[in-house]
Design an enzyme around this catalytic site. Sequence first.
Site, PDB file in Angstrom:
ATOM      1  N   ARG A 114      -9.941   9.847   9.641  1.00 32.34           N
ATOM      2  CA  ARG A 114     -10.346  11.350   8.052  1.00 32.34           C
ATOM      3  C   ARG A 114     -11.257  11.603   7.308  1.00 32.34           C
ATOM      4  NH1 ARG A 114      -4.218  11.279   6.518  1.00 32.34           N
ATOM      5  NH2 ARG A 114      -4.391  11.348   4.187  1.00 32.34           N
ATOM      6  N   ASN A 152      -6.301  18.303   2.979  1.00 32.70           N
ATOM      7  CA  ASN A 152      -4.699  17.974   2.490  1.00 32.70           C
ATOM      8  C   ASN A 152      -5.806  16.722   1.864  1.00 32.70           C
ATOM      9  OD1 ASN A 152      -2.380  16.384   3.588  1.00 32.70           O
ATOM     10  ND2 ASN A 152      -4.248  14.843   4.223  1.00 32.70           N
ATOM     11  N   GLU A 153      -4.261  16.599   0.059  1.00 28.28           N
ATOM     12  CA  GLU A 153      -5.185  15.674  -0.125  1.00 28.28           C
ATOM     13  C   GLU A 153      -5.539  15.808  -0.855  1.00 28.28           C
ATOM     14  OE1 GLU A 153      -2.624  12.257   2.069  1.00 28.28           O
ATOM     15  OE2 GLU A 153      -0.547  12.897   1.594  1.00 28.28           O
ATOM     16  N   CYS A 158     -18.839  11.114  -2.574  1.00 26.89           N
ATOM     17  CA  CYS A 158     -19.914  11.136  -2.359  1.00 26.89           C
ATOM     18  C   CYS A 158     -21.138  11.001  -3.507  1.00 26.89           C
ATOM     19  CB  CYS A 158     -20.231  12.427  -1.405  1.00 26.89           C
ATOM     20  SG  CYS A 158     -22.127  12.240   0.047  1.00 26.89           S
ATOM     21  N   CYS A 160     -24.659  10.609  -1.938  1.00 32.91           N
ATOM     22  CA  CYS A 160     -25.436  11.278  -1.313  1.00 32.91           C
ATOM     23  C   CYS A 160     -26.750  12.458  -2.362  1.00 32.91           C
ATOM     24  CB  CYS A 160     -25.575  11.998  -0.335  1.00 32.91           C
ATOM     25  SG  CYS A 160     -24.728  14.143  -0.640  1.00 32.91           S
ATOM     26  N   GLU A 305       5.572  16.928   1.415  1.00 34.11           N
ATOM     27  CA  GLU A 305       5.467  15.882   2.267  1.00 34.11           C
ATOM     28  C   GLU A 305       6.301  14.708   1.602  1.00 34.11           C
ATOM     29  OE1 GLU A 305       1.741  13.278   4.820  1.00 34.11           O
ATOM     30  OE2 GLU A 305       0.886  15.290   4.034  1.00 34.11           O
ATOM     31  N   GLU A 353      -1.346   6.934  12.706  1.00 35.66           N
ATOM     32  CA  GLU A 353       0.373   6.709  12.031  1.00 35.66           C
ATOM     33  C   GLU A 353       1.549   6.568  12.937  1.00 35.66           C
ATOM     34  OE1 GLU A 353      -1.449   8.531   7.597  1.00 35.66           O
ATOM     35  OE2 GLU A 353      -0.541  10.082   9.553  1.00 35.66           O
ATOM     36  N   LYS A 354       0.967   6.201  13.800  1.00 35.12           N
ATOM     37  CA  LYS A 354       2.244   6.213  15.058  1.00 35.12           C
ATOM     38  C   LYS A 354       3.473   5.383  14.314  1.00 35.12           C
ATOM     39  CE  LYS A 354      -0.093   2.784  17.768  1.00 35.12           C
ATOM     40  NZ  LYS A 354      -1.261   2.197  17.219  1.00 35.12           N
TER      41      LYS A 354
END
Lengths: 648, 648, 648
Positions: A114, A152-153, A158, A160, A305, A353-354
Amino acid sequence: MPSLADTTRGRILFGGDYNPEQWPEETWAEDVRLMREAGVTTATVGVFSWARLEPVPGAREFGWLRRVLDLLHEGGIEVCLATPTASPPPWLGELHPGTLPVTAEGTRLHWGSRNQWCPSSADYRRHALALVEDLAAAFGRHPAVRMWHVNNEYGPVCHCEETAGRFRDWLRKRHGGLDALNEAWGTAFWSQQHSSWSTVGPPLAAPYLPNPAQVLDFRRFCSDVLLECFTAERDVLRRHSPDLPVTTNFMTLYPHVDCWAFAAEQDVVSLDAYPDPADPRAAVRAALGQDMTRSQAGGPWVQMEMAASAVNWRGVNRAKPVERLRLEALQAVARGADGLCFFQWRASRQGAEKFHSALLPHAGTDTPQHRAVRALGRELPLLAEVVGTEVHAEVAVVFDWPNWWALEQRGRPSDRVDLAPLALAWHGALWDAHLTADYVHPEADLTRYRLVVVPNLYLASDRAVENLVAHARRGGTLVAGFFTGVADDQDTIRPGGMDGRLRDLLGVHPLEWRPLDAPADLAGGGTADLWSEELRLAEGTEMIASFADGMPAATRHGRAHYLATLPEPAVLRRLLAGAADAAGVHPELPGLPDGVEAVRRGGLLFVLNHTAAPVHLPLSGPHRNLLTARDTAALQLAPHGAAVLRPM
Amino acid sequence: MPSLADTTRGRILFGGDYNPEQWPEETWAEDVRLMREAGVTTATVGVFSWARLEPVPGAREFGWLRRVLDLLHEGGIEVCLATPTASPPPWLGELHPGTLPVTAEGTRLHWGSRNQWCPSSADYRRHALALVEDLAAAFGRHPAVRMWHVNNEYGPVCHCEETAGRFRDWLRKRHGGLDALNEAWGTAFWSQQHSSWSTVGPPLAAPYLPNPAQVLDFRRFCSDVLLECFTAERDVLRRHSPDLPVTTNFMTLYPHVDCWAFAAEQDVVSLDAYPDPADPRAAVRAALGQDMTRSQAGGPWVQMEMAASAVNWRGVNRAKPVERLRLEALQAVARGADGLCFFQWRASRQGAEKFHSALLPHAGTDTPQHRAVRALGRELPLLAEVVGTEVHAEVAVVFDWPNWWALEQRGRPSDRVDLAPLALAWHGALWDAHLTADYVHPEADLTRYRLVVVPNLYLASDRAVENLVAHARRGGTLVAGFFTGVADDQDTIRPGGMDGRLRDLLGVHPLEWRPLDAPADLAGGGTADLWSEELRLAEGTEMIASFADGMPAATRHGRAHYLATLPEPAVLRRLLAGAADAAGVHPELPGLPDGVEAVRRGGLLFVLNHTAAPVHLPLSGPHRNLLTARDTAALQLAPHGAAVLRPM
Amino acid sequence: MPSLADTTRGRILFGGDYNPEQWPEETWAEDVRLMREAGVTTATVGVFSWARLEPVPGAREFGWLRRVLDLLHEGGIEVCLATPTASPPPWLGELHPGTLPVTAEGTRLHWGSRNQWCPSSADYRRHALALVEDLAAAFGRHPAVRMWHVNNEYGPVCHCEETAGRFRDWLRKRHGGLDALNEAWGTAFWSQQHSSWSTVGPPLAAPYLPNPAQVLDFRRFCSDVLLECFTAERDVLRRHSPDLPVTTNFMTLYPHVDCWAFAAEQDVVSLDAYPDPADPRAAVRAALGQDMTRSQAGGPWVQMEMAASAVNWRGVNRAKPVERLRLEALQAVARGADGLCFFQWRASRQGAEKFHSALLPHAGTDTPQHRAVRALGRELPLLAEVVGTEVHAEVAVVFDWPNWWALEQRGRPSDRVDLAPLALAWHGALWDAHLTADYVHPEADLTRYRLVVVPNLYLASDRAVENLVAHARRGGTLVAGFFTGVADDQDTIRPGGMDGRLRDLLGVHPLEWRPLDAPADLAGGGTADLWSEELRLAEGTEMIASFADGMPAATRHGRAHYLATLPEPAVLRRLLAGAADAAGVHPELPGLPDGVEAVRRGGLLFVLNHTAAPVHLPLSGPHRNLLTARDTAALQLAPHGAAVLRPM
């Protein structure tokens, strides 16, 4: 502007991330039923749904999401709807390789995990905003939706060429011309002078130590460019649903973005926090994150969270005892949270993340873990009156991101000195002393605080310095940690090695830094670590602690204290408690045992027993304990127990 | 040829790097005044000034430098002028990306730090030499300039295609044809045979262990190609200022270049040395660097860089007690230095080394650190008579770079065996025994030494072997460490596992190497570490130390000793002192306590007390102590004190 | 099909790798003479000879090899002839850069070491097979050649585009369409859904945790694609020499390839094993490798490589005592080896393995090491009757590669849980209990085993689960380790967190995983480490060990045992020995002391004393000791001694 109150409406939000796309549609109805049984009020939906919503470029598959939202709405579950821009689908990287981030060594990072997006990429932004636009148009007025959760967070970085271009624009705005840039970066050192903007860019892999001012500015830019991404999404969302508050989720002591700057752009400030159950000081770390988030929010905030039990990204992921789950939840409420959300509702059977715990674990509802979740769902409504109220704090702790970015570079006096552990040590000393603290930006208004503490402010802007001096001039008490006031906001060492105004205020002049590589004894007992200094004391400066060899460890000049080292916890606690006491700042309850936390929020006193021993303490008068609905004149806490007291 | 004497002219040089380009012009006058007050004689200017001198390709901005040199000259400060070629400006990398070095993994290293140049790059060399040419023309006869300082701490390594081309040329010269190369590299192993020169190149990232002979030759080449860069600059400078000596600065135990080869091309040999104040054996490390540099210089040398206090590139950078600063300075003079320069004059406020200490610290002149600098500036002229004189040493230590490069490769018996710690252990044992040693190349003339010690010479050329044998044949004493004489100069194992001539000389045959992973007990007390061997002793070979299990630890065959392990310091000291004593080599003073160093240079005896205890020792006759200008018949040293004695 | 018996023909093979290309031709005759004197029967030739056989593309220089084979044949030495495809010549990488492997970060690995080939490269395969074809044609019927050795320690991994293409083909075969792939990989998580095959590929460098099912499938593919390379070579060899058996060499606990799948394609299974002489449990590790290889072979096998003494690729490479060399050799024979080959015959003087020990060491024949080799060469023929016989084992240990690949990914409950140490711990407990075990694939026939143990089977296919259940239903005893049966064969967590059939069988339901970060006390003494679980016991499940706090550590449900932790060796031994005893499985000899190994093979009992104490044990009747050719009624072993007993 909409605010958190528009979402809470008198309730403490309770729920968590819900990823229905990972489950067959027949599971959804069961989810809604079990959420209701668990007292869940709120589900955060869609955080990682980009590929499902836009499986091929330009497609819009919104039907499934609508069915989910309808189902939740029918079940009475409200939704914090997320923009899915934190994890682009594989096709984006294939179509536009320039959206993939590049490391300082030139390695392009790929999809398959991700966060594979370059914040400077125009292609990324265009695709992301187009989807956000359509999502907002489609769901911005859906009756289930009560808040927006953006990305998210935030954190991607980068190196580039497109990033270099935006960085140059940012630098032009900050510094003006090339001469000013060269001056600000000190490029006279090591022949780094730029004679053309075209050689200016992110710090790339190089043979030796990088230019620290370049690194500092690049980190500022990285935070700013992420904030640009946030505000661009926020503005789209606001156009479509002006009444819904917008948030994005921070993490505790998260170095990637300047949370002060982000908070200023959010309607709701929210936090992801994962204290390690194996950490004996987890409660301190949790409190720090909560206090900082509350301070950034300027009032109530949302725990976006947390984990019902173990996480999956540490080396050894300890399970969380069920009594700790409840204590952590109450601690967050005590310190200002009006919402308690977990990652995640139902444990994933697949993906990276299971093994992360969930409100509904793999082993199902008939487990101590899920029973504890349901108990929490029953307990939180008992505390509804706290919603929207303020936390009582008379101490302010100064914390600053650019200081962090400047302090922890390579080539400094000691790589043992990091800001996060320092902040935790100071926060722990306040916590041990039963003192509740707010956090402040170094240039923020300090007038409401009697005591201001500065664990470290190596990089101190002129305005920050003047702010601290003004606080002291107003009669405020100040405690400053070592290596403070050393550099200006371009990381240039101030003449004399410490800002002259601070030298005058504190009554000290550090002549030489002498970092320690192991704890050293203090005179009169205890130890100190990390740092010492050859210090010249001004007249009127009193030495209040010293090393065994006589070198000053802590000084006082009027109400201004200076700590030339990091004392061990008991000594730091004594020093801070002493300064607080002299400043008229006292714990919420007298006589609290070690490890028992007492925080006043609104009209309620939260008392949390983090120890394995029972607590009995007489109170000054009769109180009602909202958790038991009983009246009492004494505080009675079981091991790991809690009370929420309202004076009668 | 010009020499150091042309620059010293009877004085010990004192000063340091001076980087006026980092400061506004108004600071320069203050600098000159403060240098004079501190007794500074010499400033090294321009080490990192390329971008200031040539801000755009082909520009020549020399005016500021002329003003600096004029100012210094007016103030009586002499200049060691540097070529600024160690750190090209950003524009060079942009204009010629091929000047940027490439790692073995293919990552190109960028500007933004320093050292970003490929030694094989024709573009780099052309730009560098053109600037050096113009600098030499402009300043080679400036009256302030008394020495040339070329580049800085030569070390860059590159793996690019242009490097490969030069490496092939170098290999053709060394080996002749491809068959000889294949033979020398042992490419029959693992199917590495080259059938065309086009596949020959630097060792690049590969799946497993590289070819050790290729690695060895590449390291030789890297040293040689850097030396080419040096001599090219030197030749330009000599054309313009034939009377100025030329140097470049080494570092202690610096693996990147063969300092023997470099020294042969320099007029003055100079050293940058940064012993760690946290290291209890810092004085040994300093002595080793000084002795090696003196040996490479063949006489007096210059300490080109040292630190007044802390550096900034270690994990924890300890400050240096002021008494250590003086001791280190006197130690360098004792061991042959005719110049003592520091990095740097004034502490930088910006850049990657702003936390490196300086002669003039951030906290200014009114500091113990700067007062110690001034005291040193007053003391050095008292020792002027030592300038140009020789140090007395009857012991030679063999040290060799190709051996180092061969020894420390992957896939060897033990990765705990590194040459630098071995060399330090042996030097420490000599230092503990109060013996002064020179360093020698393994093929150098040994006739002036009674005792030759070889901490390790795993790779020993035929000439080196014969040199050691000849020394013994002349009646000289030899002490050789384990794993010596194993390979020839292409890192091919010699038949039998140790050169037969050495086996005969030492009277031993190592049948199997048995590296240790922890210290093992010796018979009769003490321990040894790193190594053991199954050893067959020839007739007449005596076992002079053994392990507790009876395996030989040290042997003697006539005057040839062999150590099959690394004994702990006290045992190694005893063994070396015994061999020295038998060879007629004795300390400069009898009865010296541990930690007190006595070195004879010219007509003077330097005695340095590295301990915290006072020393009292009767002398054989009346002496004058130059530091106190008093006569005495006894050595009286305060803790950390020093005396420089001239017999009367 | 040809088999090992065609090569052994009643003898235990003895010899090793022989690399004549590293030596001048005049050495070859000496080699053959010394091999004969040492009792060598077999030389493995040509493992790394590609560049010598094909120095330029298409060349065939086979003359030297023919001369070597002729010489060996004349000397009575048989040859295991290798295909040289493990190390292509430099020209292959230059001609076809796509044959060079690429890391996940995109770094291309070069020649100069070995193994630089991409298993998916069509260019590599074409060149390799063409050479194999010609080699087989030229030497497949040479009278010296008795076996083919393909490649070497298969393991290369590549992430290039060509690999991606083959991987996609492989995935299409495994999963069918893209929807099935997305389902199997759980790409709904984190928005990883593929909408086109073109975005599917190997896991490349990414910002965070990779998709575990993608990683698992890629590891399966990597093993399969290497197996394709093997079978392609094998098929060529079979065409030319249908009577010669074909092997390739495994390593102990080698994660790169699924050895079950490879073994099924080989005529002879062989092993390279290098237990560390510094490891006190080296004998256990050796036994595990031998038992697993025998099980994969389904009978006798060949020790293809072992070390006469030290290796060269550890940090500290300990020498091997000569008595250990003999014990290791006899241990391999006891556990089914019909051949004992060493890497290598003559120690290399050049190259990356010149410090690896050899049968003929650098120091020559007059050494204890070589004398021990000759003694072994004399002793092995005494055991000839064992050739071709079976080893007696009633215990099976389940071991599976896909489970390994799934278990040891990032982001799991504990990174302290690795399969190799777990397997060693369980094998060690069986070894300590004097029980001989076979290894089995989880889906293999278990009917011949009374006791099946499963150190871990986190990933358990439906067939594996049913296989274990059927074993129990047949009355077999099962002992399963923690975290077993958690995921299906796509690494999807099974409903409830453990397969329901296993929950029923074992009578337990793990409600929460609680990994340990340090050993914890067990009730009744001893400790356990790595893991604990909140466990619900079904009715009839007995707790047979518990933690000090009462949590279950081991349970029994009928004949099915479950270990919720890893007990310390003594406790694990007791648990396994107890289960074995109840299942009617007993040691080969009663009363064996600790550290004495007894294995029955064919009609012989091998007894090996791994301790430094002598052993005396009465036997049940008269035996002949083949090593001494004496009859005895008692077992008499010297320290580190051995006996091979035939009942009379």
